[in-house]
Design a protein around this motif. Structure first.
Motif, PDB file in Angstrom:
ATOM      1  N   LEU A   1       0.833  -1.200   0.000  1.00 13.11           N
ATOM      2  CA  LEU A   1       0.000   0.000   0.000  1.00 13.11           C
ATOM      3  C   LEU A   1       0.872   1.257   0.000  1.00 13.11           C
ATOM      4  O   LEU A   1       0.647   2.185  -0.793  1.00 13.11           O
ATOM      5  N   CYS A   2       1.863   1.285   0.880  1.00 13.14           N
ATOM      6  CA  CYS A   2       2.735   2.461   0.972  1.00 13.14           C
ATOM      7  C   CYS A   2       3.528   2.667  -0.309  1.00 13.14           C
ATOM      8  O   CYS A   2       3.712   3.818  -0.752  1.00 13.14           O
ATOM      9  N   ARG A   3       3.991   1.593  -0.900  1.00 10.58           N
ATOM     10  CA  ARG A   3       4.760   1.717  -2.150  1.00 10.58           C
ATOM     11  C   ARG A   3       3.900   2.285  -3.269  1.00 10.58           C
ATOM     12  O   ARG A   3       4.323   3.178  -4.016  1.00 10.58           O
ATOM     13  N   GLU A   4       2.663   1.791  -3.390  1.00  9.52           N
ATOM     14  CA  GLU A   4       1.764   2.287  -4.443  1.00  9.52           C
ATOM     15  C   GLU A   4       1.330   3.725  -4.171  1.00  9.52           C
ATOM     16  O   GLU A   4       1.210   4.531  -5.090  1.00  9.52           O
ATOM     17  N   PHE A   5       1.096   4.064  -2.905  1.00  6.70           N
ATOM     18  CA  PHE A   5       0.735   5.435  -2.540  1.00  6.70           C
ATOM     19  C   PHE A   5       1.861   6.403  -2.914  1.00  6.70           C
ATOM     20  O   PHE A   5       1.612   7.494  -3.447  1.00  6.70           O
ATOM     21  N   SER A   6       3.089   5.991  -2.655  1.00  2.00           N
ATOM     22  CA  SER A   6       4.223   6.865  -2.973  1.00  2.00           C
ATOM     23  C   SER A   6       4.343   7.088  -4.481  1.00  2.00           C
ATOM     24  O   SER A   6       4.705   8.177  -4.933  1.00  2.00           O
ATOM     25  N   LYS A   7       4.024   6.044  -5.238  1.00  2.00           N
ATOM     26  CA  LYS A   7       4.160   6.120  -6.702  1.00  2.00           C
ATOM     27  C   LYS A   7       3.004   6.880  -7.351  1.00  2.00           C
ATOM     28  O   LYS A   7       3.212   7.674  -8.272  1.00  2.00           O
ATOM     29  N   GLU A   8       1.798   6.652  -6.862  1.00  2.00           N
ATOM     30  CA  GLU A   8       0.617   7.219  -7.517  1.00  2.00           C
ATOM     31  C   GLU A   8       0.191   8.581  -6.962  1.00  2.00           C
ATOM     32  O   GLU A   8      -0.496   9.337  -7.652  1.00  2.00           O
ATOM     33  N   VAL A   9       0.576   8.887  -5.719  1.00  2.00           N
ATOM     34  CA  VAL A   9       0.134  10.145  -5.106  1.00  2.00           C
ATOM     35  C   VAL A   9       1.303  11.078  -4.800  1.00  2.00           C
ATOM     36  O   VAL A   9       1.335  12.224  -5.263  1.00  2.00           O
ATOM     37  N   LEU A  10       2.285  10.602  -4.027  1.00  2.00           N
ATOM     38  CA  LEU A  10       3.362  11.487  -3.591  1.00  2.00           C
ATOM     39  C   LEU A  10       4.254  11.952  -4.731  1.00  2.00           C
ATOM     40  O   LEU A  10       4.555  13.157  -4.841  1.00  2.00           O
ATOM     41  N   GLN A  11       4.695  11.026  -5.577  1.00  2.00           N
ATOM     42  CA  GLN A  11       5.627  11.419  -6.645  1.00  2.00           C
ATOM     43  C   GLN A  11       5.012  12.431  -7.617  1.00  2.00           C
ATOM     44  O   GLN A  11       5.623  13.465  -7.897  1.00  2.00           O
ATOM     45  N   PRO A  12       3.787  12.189  -8.130  1.00  2.00           N
ATOM     46  CA  PRO A  12       3.203  13.173  -9.055  1.00  2.00           C
ATOM     47  C   PRO A  12       2.912  14.529  -8.398  1.00  2.00           C
ATOM     48  O   PRO A  12       3.016  15.568  -9.046  1.00  2.00           O
ATOM     49  N   SER A  13       2.541  14.531  -7.118  1.00  2.00           N
ATOM     50  CA  SER A  13       2.114  15.772  -6.457  1.00  2.00           C
ATOM     51  C   SER A  13       3.248  16.506  -5.745  1.00  2.00           C
ATOM     52  O   SER A  13       3.246  17.737  -5.685  1.00  2.00           O
TER      53      SER A  13
ATOM     54  N   GLN B   1       8.736  11.400  -2.261  1.00  2.00           N
ATOM     55  CA  GLN B   1       8.414   9.980  -2.399  1.00  2.00           C
ATOM     56  C   GLN B   1       9.469   9.112  -1.724  1.00  2.00           C
ATOM     57  O   GLN B   1       9.156   8.220  -0.928  1.00  2.00           O
ATOM     58  N   SER B   2      10.733   9.361  -2.029  1.00  2.00           N
ATOM     59  CA  SER B   2      11.824   8.570  -1.461  1.00  2.00           C
ATOM     60  C   SER B   2      11.922   8.749   0.043  1.00  2.00           C
ATOM     61  O   SER B   2      12.197   7.801   0.780  1.00  2.00           O
ATOM     62  N   ASN B   3      11.692   9.981   0.503  1.00  2.00           N
ATOM     63  CA  ASN B   3      11.740  10.259   1.931  1.00  2.00           C
ATOM     64  C   ASN B   3      10.660   9.470   2.677  1.00  2.00           C
ATOM     65  O   ASN B   3      10.901   8.889   3.745  1.00  2.00           O
ATOM     66  N   PHE B   4       9.464   9.411   2.095  1.00  2.00           N
ATOM     67  CA  PHE B   4       8.359   8.656   2.697  1.00  2.00           C
ATOM     68  C   PHE B   4       8.679   7.164   2.761  1.00  2.00           C
ATOM     69  O   PHE B   4       8.447   6.504   3.789  1.00  2.00           O
ATOM     70  N   LEU B   5       9.229   6.610   1.680  1.00  2.00           N
ATOM     71  CA  LEU B   5       9.543   5.180   1.655  1.00  2.00           C
ATOM     72  C   LEU B   5      10.631   4.836   2.667  1.00  2.00           C
ATOM     73  O   LEU B   5      10.561   3.797   3.330  1.00  2.00           O
ATOM     74  N   ALA B   6      11.626   5.701   2.780  1.00  2.11           N
ATOM     75  CA  ALA B   6      12.694   5.465   3.754  1.00  2.11           C
ATOM     76  C   ALA B   6      12.144   5.513   5.176  1.00  2.11           C
ATOM     77  O   ALA B   6      12.510   4.695   6.034  1.00  2.11           O
ATOM     78  N   LYS B   7      11.254   6.455   5.456  1.00  3.32           N
ATOM     79  CA  LYS B   7      10.635   6.542   6.780  1.00  3.32           C
ATOM     80  C   LYS B   7       9.751   5.330   7.051  1.00  3.32           C
ATOM     81  O   LYS B   7       9.676   4.849   8.189  1.00  3.32           O
ATOM     82  N   THR B   8       9.082   4.850   6.012  1.00  2.95           N
ATOM     83  CA  THR B   8       8.226   3.663   6.163  1.00  2.95           C
ATOM     84  C   THR B   8       9.055   2.450   6.571  1.00  2.95           C
ATOM     85  O   THR B   8       8.720   1.741   7.524  1.00  2.95           O
ATOM     86  N   VAL B   9      10.148   2.211   5.854  1.00  2.00           N
ATOM     87  CA  VAL B   9      11.017   1.076   6.166  1.00  2.00           C
ATOM     88  C   VAL B   9      11.587   1.224   7.568  1.00  2.00           C
ATOM     89  O   VAL B   9      11.643   0.261   8.347  1.00  2.00           O
ATOM     90  N   ASP B  10      12.009   2.433   7.925  1.00  2.00           N
ATOM     91  CA  ASP B  10      12.580   2.675   9.252  1.00  2.00           C
ATOM     92  C   ASP B  10      11.554   2.403  10.352  1.00  2.00           C
ATOM     93  O   ASP B  10      11.879   1.825  11.398  1.00  2.00           O
ATOM     94  N   PHE B  11      10.311   2.807  10.126  1.00  2.00           N
ATOM     95  CA  PHE B  11       9.259   2.572  11.116  1.00  2.00           C
ATOM     96  C   PHE B  11       9.028   1.075  11.325  1.00  2.00           C
ATOM     97  O   PHE B  11       8.900   0.600  12.458  1.00  2.00           O
TER      98      PHE B  11
END
Length: 350
Positions: free
Chosen positions: A215-227, A233-243
């Motif tokens: 879910l987080c990977r698709e959200f980053s690709k479809e929402v965060l990166q375009p907007s 996008q990368s910052n969100f994914l790194a924080k997700t993995v860290d969490f």
């Protein structure tokens, strides 16, 4: 995930499956394979190696009663030795044949095997393996004739990876038998998993972890990166993995508070989560245990790379969630009328 060091093949038989749609027929063997030592030593790891690194398992499914699932029933009979191995293997191939409802379903060799002493967690179990070999590779064969060596082309099975395979363990949890599956020729995603085996993921930490990270990977690709751009996008994914690395239990509310800095991004995530669950027919649990095995595998699929239209790529470390915010700065150059990234560093690593 299994270990195969002490495993052995008790029975193995090879049949050929046709295609009902193309009116090609099945061809059955009437006896099991008798391996010579060299073939056995090559065949055993070939059949079991695909399942050694698999983290997620499946369970048998049926819309009314799982006892009516064909492969579940046949594997039960083989484990309890209530039926003849050769005849039951033919029923398995016939069931596979009945699922070939389109021209793209390939014919091939089907191997049905009964394994002993496969290690799953801390104990040893029997297992039934079902394999479909759809692709054969051409190779050169040299031979001696009349004192001279000659060469010809033959086709055979490449001893590197199976096309399709499943391993059914003779052990169960609350949701049924443990089943592993691989499919390296995914031309029809319904054919092997749903039509033939009729299996689904269990309701456990492995699946919850996988669902949430996807879910987080698709959200980053479809929402965060375009907007918001690739850096966000990368910052969100790194924080997700860290969490996920820092918490044995994921609570979605806590996750949103720690990962997102802006309230509007939290709302975007909540809206996307509802849409994602509906479109993919999954439920993201509000709280679940983290599966370290699944996290490790899913992390390998996460790409934290910013691709620019000037043929430049900036690769960020998914294990360094603060690096992007600290050492990468995004801006806009009025003279060139172009966006830019400014990267801060001390030394270049060789």
């Amino acid at each position: 995930m299994i270990k195969r060091q002490k495993a052995s093949i008790k029975h193995c038989i090879i049949h050929k499956v046709g295609n009902k749609f193309n009116d090609t027929k099945n061809a059955f063997s009437d006896a099991t394979v008798h391996f010579d030592e060299a073939t056995y030593n090559l065949m055993l790891p070939y059949l079991l190696k695909p399942f050694v690194s698999i983290a997620e398992s499946y369970r048998f499914h049926h819309h009314s009663n799982v006892g009516l699932n064909e492969i579940n029933t046949y594997s039960d009979q083989l484990f309890k030795e209530e039926a003849d191995f050769v005849e039951t293997s033919k029923h398995i191939v016939t069931h596979l044949y009945e699922q070939s409802n389109s021209a793209q379903i390939k014919t091939g060799d089907v191997l049905v095997c009964h394994f002993e002493n496969i290690q799953y967690e801390d104990f040893f179990v029997d297992a039934i393996g079902i394999y479909k070999i759809e692709n054969k590779t051409e190779f050169f064969q040299t031979y001696l004739e009349s004192g001279n060596y000659d060469i010809l082309v033959q086709k055979g099975i490449q001893a590197k990876k199976v096309d399709k395979g499943c391993l059914i363990l003779n052990t169960s949890d609350m949701e049924g038998k443990i089943v592993f599956s691989v499919d390296n020729n995914t031309y029809d995603t319904q054919y092997w998993i749903k039509s033939f085996l009729n299996i689904k993921y269990p309701d456990d930490s492995n699946q919850h972890t996988k669902n949430c990270i996807e879910l987080c990977r698709e959200f980053s690709k479809e929402v965060l990166q375009p907007s918001f751009g690739g850096q966000e996008q990368s910052n969100f994914l790194a924080k997700t993995v860290d969490f996920f690395k820092e918490n044995e239990i994921v609570n979605i509310e806590t996750f949103k508070e720690e990962v997102f800095d802006e309230e509007d991004q939290i709302q975007l995530f909540e809206d996307y989560k509802k849409t994602y669950e509906a479109e993919n027919n999954v439920l993201i649990r509000n709280q679940f245990d983290v599966s370290e095995r699944v996290l490790k595998k899913q992390k390998q699929k996460i790409k934290t790379e910013i691709k620019l239209d000037t043929n430049i790529k900036i690769k960020l470390d998914v294990d360094a969630p603060d690096a992007s915010a600290e050492y990468l700065e995004r801006g806009y150059d009025e003279d060139k009328k172009m966006h830019y990234y400014k990267v801060f560093f001390n030394t270049e690593n060789q």
